[in-house]
Write a protein that holds these residues in place. Structure first.
Motif, PDB file in Angstrom:
ATOM      1  N   ILE A 115      37.152   7.466  54.879  1.00  0.00           N
ATOM      2  CA  ILE A 115      37.853   6.193  55.854  1.00  0.00           C
ATOM      3  C   ILE A 115      39.135   5.845  55.463  1.00  0.00           C
ATOM      4  CG2 ILE A 115      35.509   5.565  56.447  1.00  0.00           C
ATOM      5  CD1 ILE A 115      35.729   3.248  54.278  1.00  0.00           C
ATOM      6  N   ASP A 116      39.929   5.028  56.032  1.00  0.00           N
ATOM      7  CA  ASP A 116      41.100   4.557  55.796  1.00  0.00           C
ATOM      8  C   ASP A 116      42.144   5.447  55.693  1.00  0.00           C
ATOM      9  OD1 ASP A 116      39.367   2.320  55.781  1.00  0.00           O
ATOM     10  OD2 ASP A 116      39.414   1.547  54.012  1.00  0.00           O
ATOM     11  N   PRO A 117      42.463   6.182  56.457  1.00  0.00           N
ATOM     12  CA  PRO A 117      43.532   7.105  56.203  1.00  0.00           C
ATOM     13  C   PRO A 117      44.856   6.446  56.226  1.00  0.00           C
ATOM     14  CG  PRO A 117      42.584   7.315  58.491  1.00  0.00           C
ATOM     15  CD  PRO A 117      41.769   6.608  57.810  1.00  0.00           C
ATOM     16  N   ASP A 118      45.901   7.319  55.733  1.00  0.00           N
ATOM     17  CA  ASP A 118      47.173   6.758  55.490  1.00  0.00           C
ATOM     18  C   ASP A 118      48.090   8.080  55.629  1.00  0.00           C
ATOM     19  OD1 ASP A 118      49.299   4.705  54.295  1.00  0.00           O
ATOM     20  OD2 ASP A 118      49.697   6.522  53.711  1.00  0.00           O
ATOM     21  N   LEU A 119      49.188   7.880  56.413  1.00  0.00           N
ATOM     22  CA  LEU A 119      50.227   9.084  56.638  1.00  0.00           C
ATOM     23  C   LEU A 119      51.822   8.458  55.828  1.00  0.00           C
ATOM     24  CD1 LEU A 119      49.888  10.343  60.259  1.00  0.00           C
ATOM     25  CD2 LEU A 119      49.059  11.423  58.138  1.00  0.00           C
ATOM     26  N   ALA A 120      52.167   9.556  54.907  1.00  0.00           N
ATOM     27  CA  ALA A 120      53.372   9.090  54.431  1.00  0.00           C
ATOM     28  C   ALA A 120      54.363  10.414  54.299  1.00  0.00           C
ATOM     29  CB  ALA A 120      53.279   8.463  53.153  1.00  0.00           C
ATOM     30  N   TRP A 121      55.447  10.250  54.469  1.00  0.00           N
ATOM     31  CA  TRP A 121      56.388  11.586  54.461  1.00  0.00           C
ATOM     32  C   TRP A 121      57.434  11.380  53.434  1.00  0.00           C
ATOM     33  CZ3 TRP A 121      54.535   9.319  58.810  1.00  0.00           C
ATOM     34  CH2 TRP A 121      53.983  10.017  59.951  1.00  0.00           C
ATOM     35  N   TYR A 128      52.062  13.541  54.153  1.00  0.00           N
ATOM     36  CA  TYR A 128      50.666  13.358  53.004  1.00  0.00           C
ATOM     37  C   TYR A 128      49.693  12.428  53.896  1.00  0.00           C
ATOM     38  CZ  TYR A 128      53.743  15.420  49.442  1.00  0.00           C
ATOM     39  OH  TYR A 128      54.856  16.309  48.748  1.00  0.00           O
ATOM     40  N   LEU A 129      48.607  13.010  53.691  1.00  0.00           N
ATOM     41  CA  LEU A 129      47.351  12.471  54.152  1.00  0.00           C
ATOM     42  C   LEU A 129      46.603  11.742  53.083  1.00  0.00           C
ATOM     43  CD1 LEU A 129      44.975  11.217  56.010  1.00  0.00           C
ATOM     44  CD2 LEU A 129      44.409  13.732  56.409  1.00  0.00           C
ATOM     45  N   THR A 130      46.537  10.414  52.793  1.00  0.00           N
ATOM     46  CA  THR A 130      45.896  10.017  51.671  1.00  0.00           C
ATOM     47  C   THR A 130      44.424   8.996  52.330  1.00  0.00           C
ATOM     48  OG1 THR A 130      47.830   9.751  50.582  1.00  0.00           O
ATOM     49  CG2 THR A 130      46.093   8.603  49.748  1.00  0.00           C
ATOM     50  N   LEU A 173      50.600   4.631  50.746  1.00  0.00           N
ATOM     51  CA  LEU A 173      51.504   5.146  50.136  1.00  0.00           C
ATOM     52  C   LEU A 173      52.963   4.767  50.521  1.00  0.00           C
ATOM     53  CD1 LEU A 173      51.682   7.100  47.726  1.00  0.00           C
ATOM     54  CD2 LEU A 173      51.624   9.097  49.601  1.00  0.00           C
ATOM     55  N   TYR A 174      53.861   4.672  49.500  1.00  0.00           N
ATOM     56  CA  TYR A 174      55.172   4.297  49.804  1.00  0.00           C
ATOM     57  C   TYR A 174      56.133   4.748  48.794  1.00  0.00           C
ATOM     58  CZ  TYR A 174      52.445   0.343  51.639  1.00  0.00           C
ATOM     59  OH  TYR A 174      51.441  -0.428  52.217  1.00  0.00           O
ATOM     60  N   GLN A 175      57.248   5.283  49.302  1.00  0.00           N
ATOM     61  CA  GLN A 175      58.324   5.576  48.412  1.00  0.00           C
ATOM     62  C   GLN A 175      59.539   4.279  48.489  1.00  0.00           C
ATOM     63  OE1 GLN A 175      60.930   8.820  49.334  1.00  0.00           O
ATOM     64  NE2 GLN A 175      61.432   9.382  47.248  1.00  0.00           N
ATOM     65  N   ILE A 176      59.534   3.824  47.261  1.00  0.00           N
ATOM     66  CA  ILE A 176      60.373   2.615  47.140  1.00  0.00           C
ATOM     67  C   ILE A 176      61.469   2.968  46.002  1.00  0.00           C
ATOM     68  CG2 ILE A 176      60.774   0.249  46.800  1.00  0.00           C
ATOM     69  CD1 ILE A 176      57.687  -0.033  47.946  1.00  0.00           C
ATOM     70  N   ASP A 177      62.700   2.809  46.284  1.00  0.00           N
ATOM     71  CA  ASP A 177      63.824   3.150  45.152  1.00  0.00           C
ATOM     72  C   ASP A 177      63.310   4.508  44.312  1.00  0.00           C
ATOM     73  OD1 ASP A 177      65.041   0.931  45.831  1.00  0.00           O
ATOM     74  OD2 ASP A 177      64.128  -0.507  44.741  1.00  0.00           O
ATOM     75  N   GLY A 178      62.810   5.521  44.909  1.00  0.00           N
ATOM     76  CA  GLY A 178      62.711   6.707  44.027  1.00  0.00           C
ATOM     77  C   GLY A 178      61.382   6.911  43.607  1.00  0.00           C
ATOM     78  N   VAL A 179      60.464   5.670  43.600  1.00  0.00           N
ATOM     79  CA  VAL A 179      59.123   5.627  42.864  1.00  0.00           C
ATOM     80  C   VAL A 179      57.940   5.689  44.011  1.00  0.00           C
ATOM     81  CG1 VAL A 179      57.661   4.259  41.501  1.00  0.00           C
ATOM     82  CG2 VAL A 179      60.122   4.332  40.976  1.00  0.00           C
TER      83      VAL A 179
END
Length: 450
Positions: A115-121, A128-130, A173-179
């Motif tokens: 459950i609770d899927p997330d998409l991030a590029w 990425y599916l998390t 999932l997030y990319q913030i300032d390279g992290v």
């Protein structure tokens, strides 16, 4: 953090920004059309502009469409979510150029049981599916995916098991300032609910836990908002950060009862040493008047109207105190006006030619509790949530409210609101007002502010 920005049954919020516009989606469970979509310019005032999934199969209570993630990438809006009634088909993905649609036919990601899927590029365009896995001991897992086709592009790998609390879920999932940051919910969506976070050098980690976890929880406090968790972060155009998250407002004597479902709240977010902290928004969120009247004369009803796959047209209850009226002609055939938590927990007025009755359904028990004869023609049916008669007493019988069922000027029943609460009925939804079969001649909902 005590007033929701979206009151009523709008759980599991997910948010994204496009220019100066914010878009937010929520879980809808058995109600169709599914995945309500809301728009705002300030994160405080939200307009319900549509529902993303207009083709949702009928589902049992608290089944159907679970927590979505809404993102905008490369000029297109993307939604990924889970149909719990088809959970073995994998998560479903749909997309659109404009938030009002049309949205594409969903594709399913085979082999992603959870459950609770997330998409991030990432910067290279990899998607990425998390999600929270139901396999191999659970935890947060991840796989590369082609979001257009739903095809997985590699093996699924475990990325984090959380901090040790139960029910590790709701990853974003997030990319913030390279992290890369991974925000999750832990502790279950009840009183132990919490937000935790980890960070790492890549989308798949390795992730280190924040030393200040949980970064949000109201567990074991007297805060009027409980069950806080399932957060999603968004950055405004001016660079400030915000979070939406779910919470409930319980009332009455212990164990306290929440009746309008899990609602959407807003927090300001600041960053210290590379970790976020949640704060009361400034200025604070203020209550909103949710009153409306619908006469159903237009070709398409307002998007607030949904159906649980039965013969009811429903609208979410938004307030602690309110009253609603439906004008119905009993001579047109039997009809009901009900306050519903689910199929087994509802109070309502049943109209038939010459007679209106008040009925209470609590679990396996259904009982007529009053009736009145009526003459031919339309009649006004009224349901209201009012203060309990024993408010303020030191008594285990103090509930969140009393529900009053009225026909014209005749009160037929005054019933304990505890039995239309999640603490009694269970599940993941909240109260709705339903009318059917068919639509009323006129429907009015009125907020009563404290």
């Amino acid at each position: 953090m005590s007033v929701p920005v979206i009151a009523g049954f709008f759980p599991d919020p997910t948010v994204c920004r496009v220019g100066d516009d914010y878009y937010l989606a929520c879980s809808s469970f058995e109600y169709s059309p599914g995945v309500p979509l809301l728009h705002s310019r300030d994160l405080r005032r939200w307009e319900h502009i549509g529902n993303i999934l207009d083709r949702v199969d009928a589902a049992e209570p608290s089944q159907g469409i679970y927590a979505p993630t809404l993102r905008h990438h490369d000029g297109r809006f993307w939604i990924i979510t889970t149909d719990a009634s088809r959970i073995r088909d994998g998560h479903l993905i749909t997309h659109a150029e404009r938030p009002e649609g049309p949205w594409s036919d969903p594709v399913y990601v085979a082999g992603t049981l959870g459950i609770d899927p997330d998409l991030a590029w990432d910067d290279a365009g990899n998607c990425y599916l998390t999600y929270a896995s139901f396999q191999e001991g659970g935890g947060i897992v991840q796989v590369l995916v082609d979001p257009g086709t739903g095809k997985t592009l590699g093996d699924t790998r475990l990325v984090w098991r959380g901090t040790g609390m139960t029910n590790v879920e709701a990853p974003h999932l997030y990319q913030i300032d390279g992290v890369w940051y991974l925000v999750v919910a832990e502790g279950g969506t009840e009183r132990g609910h919490a937000v935790t976070i980890a960070r790492g050098p890549a989308p798949d980690g390795p992730f280190e836990s924040c030393p200040g976890n949980p970064i949000l929880s109201h567990r074991s406090t007297g805060h009027p908002v409980q069950n806080t968790g399932h957060a999603d972060l968004v950055q405004s155009a001016d660079g400030t950060w915000w979070a939406v998250y779910l919470g409930v407002r319980p009332h009455g004597f212990t164990p306290h009862f929440h009746v309008n479902g899990r609602e959407t709240f807003l927090a300001a977010v600041t960053w210290t040493d590379g970790w976020p902290a949640f704060h009361e928004p400034s200025p604070p969120v203020t209550p909103i008047d949710h009153s409306f009247t619908d006469d159903f004369t237009g070709p398409v009803p307002h998007p607030r109207w949904v159906t649980p796959g039965r013969d009811l047209t429903c609208v979410r209850v938004r307030d602690a105190r309110w009253h609603a009226e439906a004008v119905i002609d009993p001579d047109a055939g039997p009809a009901r006006f009900v306050l519903r938590l689910d199929d087994r927990h509802w109070y309502g007025l049943v109209a038939e030619p010459g007679r209106i009755s008040a009925v209470a359904r609590i679990g396996d028990l259904e009982q007529e509790v009053g009736s009145v004869p009526v003459t031919a023609g339309p009649v006004t049916l009224r349901i209201a949530a009012v203060d309990p008669a024993n408010l303020g007493a030191m008594s285990v019988t103090v509930g969140p409210d009393d529900i009053v069922l009225t026909v014209g000027d005749t009160e037929l029943a005054r019933l304990d609101g505890r039995y239309l609460s999640t603490e009694v009925g269970g599940g993941f939804t909240g109260r709705v007002l339903g009318v059917g079969p068919g639509r009323p001649d006129l429907f009015t909902y009125t907020s009563i502010q404290p």
